[in-house]
Design a protein around this motif. Structure first.
Motif, PDB file in Angstrom:
ATOM      1  N   TRP A  54       0.833  -1.198   0.000  1.00 20.07           N
ATOM      2  CA  TRP A  54       0.000   0.000   0.000  1.00 20.07           C
ATOM      3  C   TRP A  54       0.871   1.254   0.000  1.00 20.07           C
ATOM      4  O   TRP A  54       1.936   1.282   0.612  1.00 20.07           O
ATOM      5  CB  TRP A  54      -0.886   0.046   1.245  1.00 20.07           C
ATOM      6  CG  TRP A  54      -2.155  -0.738   1.140  1.00 20.07           C
ATOM      7  CD1 TRP A  54      -2.294  -2.086   1.209  1.00 20.07           C
ATOM      8  CD2 TRP A  54      -3.463  -0.197   0.970  1.00 20.07           C
ATOM      9  NE1 TRP A  54      -3.620  -2.433   1.087  1.00 20.07           N
ATOM     10  CE2 TRP A  54      -4.360  -1.295   0.945  1.00 20.07           C
ATOM     11  CE3 TRP A  54      -3.974   1.094   0.847  1.00 20.07           C
ATOM     12  CZ2 TRP A  54      -5.725  -1.129   0.792  1.00 20.07           C
ATOM     13  CZ3 TRP A  54      -5.342   1.252   0.691  1.00 20.07           C
ATOM     14  CH2 TRP A  54      -6.203   0.151   0.663  1.00 20.07           C
ATOM     15  N   THR A  59      -5.700   4.503   4.484  1.00 22.55           N
ATOM     16  CA  THR A  59      -6.665   4.586   3.383  1.00 22.55           C
ATOM     17  C   THR A  59      -7.087   6.008   3.035  1.00 22.55           C
ATOM     18  O   THR A  59      -7.566   6.265   1.936  1.00 22.55           O
ATOM     19  CB  THR A  59      -7.932   3.790   3.730  1.00 22.55           C
ATOM     20  OG1 THR A  59      -8.567   4.387   4.877  1.00 22.55           O
ATOM     21  CG2 THR A  59      -7.604   2.334   4.046  1.00 22.55           C
ATOM     22  N   THR A  67     -12.016   3.521   7.828  1.00 22.47           N
ATOM     23  CA  THR A  67     -11.904   2.644   6.662  1.00 22.47           C
ATOM     24  C   THR A  67     -10.626   1.823   6.732  1.00 22.47           C
ATOM     25  O   THR A  67      -9.541   2.377   6.875  1.00 22.47           O
ATOM     26  CB  THR A  67     -11.933   3.469   5.365  1.00 22.47           C
ATOM     27  OG1 THR A  67     -13.216   4.085   5.235  1.00 22.47           O
ATOM     28  CG2 THR A  67     -11.671   2.607   4.146  1.00 22.47           C
ATOM     29  N   GLY A  68     -10.791   0.487   6.656  1.00 19.49           N
ATOM     30  CA  GLY A  68      -9.624  -0.386   6.634  1.00 19.49           C
ATOM     31  C   GLY A  68      -9.172  -0.892   7.981  1.00 19.49           C
ATOM     32  O   GLY A  68      -8.048  -1.383   8.109  1.00 19.49           O
ATOM     33  N   SER A 100     -11.376   0.647   1.209  1.00 15.91           N
ATOM     34  CA  SER A 100     -10.499   1.612   0.556  1.00 15.91           C
ATOM     35  C   SER A 100     -11.317   2.821   0.132  1.00 15.91           C
ATOM     36  O   SER A 100     -12.545   2.758   0.043  1.00 15.91           O
ATOM     37  CB  SER A 100      -9.813   1.002  -0.672  1.00 15.91           C
ATOM     38  OG  SER A 100     -10.744   0.793  -1.707  1.00 15.91           O
TER      39      SER A 100
END
Length: 231
Positions: A41, A73, A78-79, A103
């Protein structure tokens, strides 16, 4: 359209903030070193703005982005495991388009709900200092002012969020009782035209131990949605 543009401008300004040296160093260090599971990432590594429509009738206020969640993210909750719990519950009560949030480009939409936090940078050990909380508060105040024309209810997650958010409501123009109401899960405080609900935070500590169950979370969200006039 004007309010939407103003909120978008605020979000861009939030994402460029560098006011707290400790938080800047930490979020950037995490983004460089990463977690092994996310080695491929490119981490966001910046302050994370709020997420949701400018005409939201309900706002959900957390604590701060997670180091390998929002800080990775670029979107609130989120995530990470906390987001898994929150967005599943929002989906279950009809306030989100899907039950997962992995994502920033996954297509998730919120219906009448905005998710934000009193601290926009991931803090070490998930613990912002009081000074960092206070330094970040003007961003929350500005966000609440922009949401105020449509905002009818708020869910505040955890005691830290409660202590940080009530002063922000006051600065944004709502009359907050003095002394300030204490935090408790399920508590409901009526401000002028705004119902504020307390809810245990969706942290792993709370959800893994059963202090906060999915049913409890859905109950608070459904009650708040009803207060906000959301279907």
């Amino acid at each position: 359209m004007e309010d939407s543009s103003a909120l978008a401008r605020l979000d861009r300004r939030v994402a460029d903030c560098g006011a707290c040296p400790r938080l800047v160093d930490w979020r950037e260090e995490v983004a460089r070193t990463k977690r092994a599971a996310f080695a491929d990432w490119t981490y966001w590594g910046r302050p994370v703005p709020g997420f949701g429509p400018a005409d939201a009738r309900l706002v959900i206020v957390g604590l701060a982005p997670a180091a390998h969640g929002g800080n990775r993210t670029g979107r609130m909750f989120t995530g990470d495991r906390s987001g898994d719990v929150l967005y599943q519950a929002l989906y279950d009560v009809g306030l989100a388009s899907q039950p997962t949030s992995v994502s920033i480009g996954d297509g998730l939409e919120l219906y009448g709900v905005r998710v934000t936090a009193p601290v926009h940078c991931a803090p070490p050990a998930n613990k912002p200092t009081p000074g960092e909380r206070d330094t970040c508060r003007p961003w929350l105040v500005q966000e609440l002012k922009l949401l105020r024309p449509t905002l009818k209810a708020a869910v505040v997650l955890g005691a830290f969020g409660w202590q940080a958010t009530l002063p922000a409501f006051a600065e944004a123009g709502w009359t907050v009782p003095r002394p300030r109401p204490p935090f408790a899960h399920g508590t409901r405080v009526a401000l002028d035209g705004l119902d504020v609900f307390g809810c245990f935070h969706v942290s792993q500590r709370n959800t893994f131990t059963g202090r906060l169950t999915a049913e409890m979370l859905r109950g608070v969200l459904r009650t708040a949605a009803d207060a906000a006039g959301l279907p």
